[in-house]
Design a protein around this motif. Structure first.
Motif: not given
Length: 220
Positions: A89-118
């Motif tokens: 989600x918009x908030x989720x993308x922000x979280x993924x970005x921040x966790x990546x900077x902290x070297x915390x591995x993430x899985x992007x979930x609740x994906x219903x479209x290829x562009x969203x997943x990318x």
């Protein structure tokens, strides 16, 4: 090829892991709530069921950016070899970005479209999970989304991994494998259906009967 189980049923995990090299276990808030075992009690039990091995996936609960980051930090600090699931989600993308900077591995979930997943992957997620049967239920084509996303990742993020999720039948999972999907997560019920053909049991029984008839023994 990575096969994961999607469940909070510790006994089912233990049963299947005893016969098959399960790579990991995924959970989500709904699955954990169904089992009614607190997450920080459940995850160690799942680890034990896997023989102390495997990768675990657990999802953030909070709906705010700050809350999701805190959830992720708690999960990562308290559970070894864990990947944090974050909805794209918009908030989720922000979280993924921040966790990546902290070297915390993430899985992007609740994906219903290829562009969203990318977008989830480009924000910093290591893994992405399109919901195959849920996409189908909405009138879409789950395997087609998997195929598109697989191609996008190959071109733009080859180091990432696609783990297809939400299957109602072995056939759905096989379609994604044929596309080239390197990871799938299955409920224990769907996993069991891969071996449920009654013809298999009949064939094995016939082999045993023929052998015993000829040699009067059930071993070599």
């Amino acid at each position: 090829m990575k096969i994961l189980l999607d469940t909070s049923d510790v006994q089912a995990i233990k049963r299947i892991a005893a016969t098959f090299p399960v790579w990991g276990v995924t959970t989500n808030p709904a699955i954990v709530a169904t089992g009614r075992v607190q997450l920080f009690d459940l995850l160690p039990a799942i680890r034990d069921a896997l023989g102390g091995k495997g990768t675990l996936f657990a999802q953030v609960i909070s709906s705010s950016v700050e809350g999701m980051i805190t959830d992720a930090q708690k999960l990562y600090e308290r559970v070894d070899n864990l990947v944090v699931k974050v909805p794209v989600t918009p908030k989720g993308l922000q979280v993924i970005k921040e966790l990546s900077a902290q070297n915390i591995p993430t899985l992007a979930t609740a994906v219903y479209g290829s562009a969203q997943g990318l977008l989830g992957i480009l924000a910093g997620a290591k893994y992405v999970s399109p919901y195959v049967s849920r996409i189908d239920a909405q009138g879409g084509n789950g395997p087609e989304v998997v195929s598109e996303l697989q191609s996008l990742l190959s071109m733009h993020a080859p180091e990432s991994e696609l783990i297809a999720a939400s299957f109602k039948s072995p056939r759905q999972a096989l379609e994604c494998m044929l596309i080239g999907c390197k990871g799938i997560t299955l409920s224990p019920e769907v996993f069991d259906l891969f071996l449920a053909d009654p013809a298999v049991a009949i064939a094995v029984t016939q082999f045993e009967e023929k052998w015993k008839g000829a040699f009067s023994t059930d071993c070599l």
